[in-house]
Design an enzyme around this catalytic site. Structure first.
Site, PDB file in Angstrom:
ATOM      1  N   LYS A 271      32.294  33.405  39.993  1.00  0.00           N
ATOM      2  CA  LYS A 271      31.902  32.090  39.475  1.00  0.00           C
ATOM      3  C   LYS A 271      33.138  31.244  39.221  1.00  0.00           C
ATOM      4  O   LYS A 271      33.082  30.033  39.219  1.00  0.00           O
ATOM      5  CB  LYS A 271      31.142  32.250  38.166  1.00  0.00           C
ATOM      6  CG  LYS A 271      29.720  32.674  38.376  1.00  0.00           C
ATOM      7  CD  LYS A 271      28.940  32.493  37.115  1.00  0.00           C
ATOM      8  CE  LYS A 271      27.640  33.266  37.230  1.00  0.00           C
ATOM      9  NZ  LYS A 271      26.819  33.189  36.067  1.00  0.00           N
ATOM     10  N   ARG A 272      34.221  31.921  38.961  1.00  0.00           N
ATOM     11  CA  ARG A 272      35.440  31.178  38.643  1.00  0.00           C
ATOM     12  C   ARG A 272      36.080  30.562  39.887  1.00  0.00           C
ATOM     13  O   ARG A 272      36.828  29.619  39.814  1.00  0.00           O
ATOM     14  CB  ARG A 272      36.439  32.083  37.938  1.00  0.00           C
ATOM     15  CG  ARG A 272      36.299  31.995  36.446  1.00  0.00           C
ATOM     16  CD  ARG A 272      37.148  33.022  35.753  1.00  0.00           C
ATOM     17  NE  ARG A 272      36.310  34.009  35.110  1.00  0.00           N
ATOM     18  CZ  ARG A 272      35.607  33.787  34.027  1.00  0.00           C
ATOM     19  NH1 ARG A 272      35.599  32.612  33.461  1.00  0.00           N
ATOM     20  NH2 ARG A 272      34.866  34.728  33.485  1.00  0.00           N
TER      21      ARG A 272
END
Ligand code: GLU
Length: 511
Positions: A271-272
């Protein structure tokens, strides 16, 4: 047993009279929408539209510590950009709102009272310190930390006296054994007895905010949600949610969990990684329907014929063809090459429509101006851009590719170059020739220019060098014939005319 809901007659009417499918996308506004979130929203939307149902947006902002200002607005913008229509949600109307959890605190506290009264929830006065000790002890003995349900056993009198003293407390839900497995629409039958591994979960924190599990169940019920499609990481929680539905005496919706979305090599998407954010795809110039087709190509849900030609489906085609039984339960692998192919298809498709073509032209104008802010002499005529776009739809992936330095000649007009090497007569003949050509393809141009050089007794390489400079101001670059083809007949002629030394003018169209 189904209990009749006297407090929410509207809901009864929605659920039982119309029997309409109602799904929701329920993001927490803690960051950007990324591919995983888009996939969840999209599958819900496709499912709803396939069955003529409604798609709701609910903002789950009960964890106030993780809120990111502006995140909800950006999420909505990205969803709309992708072509997902919101039937009910914050700012979109709907009769079963509010659709933002932080505005529903009163609803949750009433619902908590119901569980406290029917004995399926209890007040827990354990301090952070005690809970911490429990955690440490579990770790020391190599066990999974879990609450030991101590406060379940407090007597009414003990609870009252703690309450009188104003002792801070939360509310916990009494986990019971699962009698029935979860019938997952995608994974089939799932057995997980949550009380074997977890202590009683907190449903209302001491700050009066509900936890995700509680608010999610209450809202799905009160908003008349009939089907919950969400990421597989929530599957374990679903077993907990089913117990909550039972405690309320509510009929649960049907659940389907979508498998993990992974990279082509099977590794997890982080997600980062900024690059899986929808904003990022937008900024890089990908088109929405291409991105939607890309996401769907990984997750399944369609009758896919092996070796079928790649097709870009419209949102309507997608929801008409969507079949939930065909959603894969194994991890969905994303193949970035497909995204590029889909984007090319969308570019070609957009060029076919008058309005969409004009929009593309405007986009290119903006892009070019942004790329060459210091040039006042840019070639931004609509027809020129439309020609370039036609040429590019077979060759380029993104509109942005049009501003690569290799193609700068398309936009930046050569300045102050004069075609001095050729005589007025030769120039005249060359313009006549170029004007007369119906086929402006590079091979044809090459042959014609070669013949021309022979006829006029000019050295071919020298002539091409001169032409390149006149057309682009460049000493090196793509072949001259290719350059002419990309520039198109009109712009080629225009630029050559502009490079004519004044004394060699005038030249009229019909000469
Ligand atoms: N708020 C949860 C999330 O951020 C929703 C999960 C669900 O769909 O129930 O993903």
């Amino acid at each position: 047993m189904l209990r009749i809901n006297r407090r929410f007659p509207l809901l009864q009417c929605l659920r039982h009279a119309h029997n309409q499918v109602r799904v929701r996308f329920a993001p927490s506004p803690t960051g950007h929408l990324h591919l995983g979130g888009l996939r969840t929203a999209l599958y819900n939307f496709l499912y709803a539209r396939h069955l003529g149902g409604k798609f709701l947006l609910r903002i789950e902002d009960t964890d106030q510590t993780r809120l990111v200002p502006g995140a909800s607005e950006r999420l909505v913008e990205d969803l709309l950009w992708a072509g997902i229509e919101i039937d009910e949600g914050p700012g979109f109307g709907g009769q079963l709102g509010p659709y933002v959890q932080s505005e529903r605190k009163l609803i949750y506290s009433k619902a908590i009272d119901e569980l406290l009264q029917n004995g399926t929830a209890y007040r827990c006065f354990c301090t952070e310190r005690r809970l911490d000790l429990l955690r440490k002890e579990a770790l020391r003995t190599r066990q999974v930390p879990r609450y030991d349900n101590k406060c379940r056993h407090l007597t009414e009198k003990e609870v009252d006296s703690l309450l009188v003293k104003g002792t801070p407390h939360c509310i916990r839900f009494k986990l019971t054994d699962h009698e029935e497995p979860l019938e997952d629409l995608i994974y089939g039958r799932v057995h997980h007895n949550v009380s074997d591994t977890e202590g009683d979960p907190v449903v209302m924190k001491s700050d009066q905010f509900p936890t995700y599990h509680f608010a999610n169940v209450v809202d799905d019920h009160l908003m008349g949600i009939t089907h919950v499609l969400r990421g597989v990481e929530w599957q374990i929680s679903t077993t907990k949610h089913l117990l909550l539905y039972k405690a309320f005496g509510w009929q649960p919706p049907k659940f389907g969990h979508l498998p993990l979305l992974v990279n082509a090599d099977g590794t997890k998407l982080s997600k980062r990684q900024g690059d899986i954010g929808i904003q990022n795809f937008r900024e890089r110039g990908f088109f929405p329907q291409a991105l939607v087709n890309y996401v769907v190509s990984a997750g399944g849900g369609f009758d896919h014929k092996a070796n079928a030609k790649l097709q870009l489906l419209s949102m309507e085609e997608l929801y008409e063809k969507f079949q939930i039984e065909r959603v894969n339960s194994h991890p969905s692998r994303l193949n970035p090459e497909l995204l590029e192919d889909f984007n090319r298809l969308e570019l070609a498709q957009r060029l076919l429509g008058k309005e969409s073509r004009l929009k593309l032209v405007k986009q290119v104008q903006e892009l070019v101006k942004k790329t060459y802010p210091q040039h006042s002499n840019l070639d931004l005529a609509e027809d020129h851009i439309a020609d370039v776009l036609n040429w590019s739809s077979q060759r380029l992936t993104l509109l942005q590719d049009l501003t690569s330095s290799k193609l700068s000649f398309l936009w930046v007009k050569p300045s102050d170059f004069q075609l001095k090497d050729l005589t007025a007569h030769q120039l005249n003949n060359m313009l006549k020739l170029l004007r007369s050509l119906e086929d402006f393809h590079k091979d044809k141009l090459n042959t014609e220019l070669k013949n021309f050089a022979q006829r006029e007794n000019i050295k071919f390489p020298q002539m091409m060098k001169t032409l390149r400079a006149a057309l682009s101001g460049l000493k090196e670059g793509p072949g001259v014939a290719e350059m002419m083809e990309i520039l198109g007949q009109t712009v080629t002629l225009e630029r050559l005319q502009e490079a004519l030394p004044k004394e060699k003018l005038p030249l009229k169209q019909n000469q």
